[in-house]
Design an enzyme around this catalytic site. Structure first.
Site, PDB file in Angstrom:
ATOM      1  N   TYR A 162       0.969  -1.327   0.174  1.00  0.00           N
ATOM      2  CA  TYR A 162      -0.136   0.141  -0.184  1.00  0.00           C
ATOM      3  C   TYR A 162       0.842   1.368  -0.188  1.00  0.00           C
ATOM      4  O   TYR A 162       0.719   2.332  -0.673  1.00  0.00           O
ATOM      5  CB  TYR A 162      -0.781  -0.147   1.253  1.00  0.00           C
ATOM      6  N   GLU A 169       1.188   6.486  -6.637  1.00  0.00           N
ATOM      7  CA  GLU A 169       0.327   7.468  -7.124  1.00  0.00           C
ATOM      8  C   GLU A 169       0.749   9.313  -7.110  1.00  0.00           C
ATOM      9  O   GLU A 169       0.586   9.931  -8.124  1.00  0.00           O
ATOM     10  CB  GLU A 169      -0.750   7.315  -6.129  1.00  0.00           C
TER      11      GLU A 169
END
Length: 240
Positions: A162, A169
């Site tokens: 994650y 991102e």
């Protein structure tokens, strides 16, 4: 009258069991659908990479973008699952993950030139890895007790993956800035008493520190959830 009251009472007693069975079938179908969708995406990307090497990276969005968009849009339903109580999980971390992934997907879809970037392929791989860790675990929780290895992978491997996805991102947003700067997409002039021009690249840059802060809170929440889950497992082993 007595027969009517007994019938109504039996119907009331049967209602929770019926809702429970319907909820089980629905959740099982949802998790299975998501697992199959992400498995197809991951397998397709891997097969193309093994067949064409680095040349396959540019066409990632073209070949799996529709399925990825469908799976991420369906993930919005998970917020209603948690709110309705049919899925036991924390709402805030899931809300953050659903919003940030769908937001990034919207940015990728909006700029055709950006879709062929290598970072898009990396981002899709990381997202799919997270889902392929979580959905089999959720399926197993519905039908049986997950093994310790599955529990450990779910709450340990998922955290660094994650974190890597959040970093990717951020990189994807930075790489998308020139496209939004040149095209002027989403930049608008607001006709208010005081005329304001909203420059979308500035909003994206402001989003970056927000992404870092919110993701930090999410990681903290995931670490607490991991500690709680592993402690519960250890207690069950001692009792057994």
């Amino acid at each position: 009258m007595d027969k009517l009251n007994k019938l109504q009472k039996s119907e009331r007693e049967a209602a929770p069991e019926m809702r429970c069975s319907i909820g089980f079938v629905y959740l099982f179908s949802y998790y299975l659908l998501q697992f199959c969708g992400h498995t197809w995406i991951f397998s397709n990307m891997t097969a193309r990479f093994l067949s064409f090497g680095l040349d396959a990276l540019a066409g990632t969005f073209y070949f799996v973008g529709v399925m990825m968009s469908l799976c991420l849009l369906l993930s919005v339903l998970e917020l209603f699952h948690i709110a309705d109580g049919i899925e036991e999980s924390q709402l805030l971390p899931r809300l953050v993950q659903v919003i940030e992934r769908n937001f990034l997907l919207l940015l990728i879809i909006s700029q055709e030139e950006f879709q062929s970037k290598t970072v898009v392929c990396v981002l899709f791989y990381l997202w799919n890895t997270l889902h392929l860790i979580r959905y089999p675990y959720q399926l197993m929780c519905l039908i049986s007790t997950p093994s310790f290895n599955m529990l450990w992978v779910r709450y340990t491997i998922a955290i660094p993956v994650y974190i890597l996805s959040v970093i990717t991102e951020g990189i994807s947003i930075l790489q998308a800035l020139p496209y939004y700067e040149s095209e002027g997409t989403y930049s608008v002039q607001l006709e208010t008493p005081i005329s304001v021009y909203v420059h979308f690249p500035y909003l994206l840059m402001a989003y970056l520190p927000l992404l870092v802060a919110v993701s930090g809170l999410t990681v903290r929440s995931l670490l607490k959830e991991r500690s709680h889950s592993l402690n519960n497992w250890n207690k069950k082993m001692k009792i057994g």
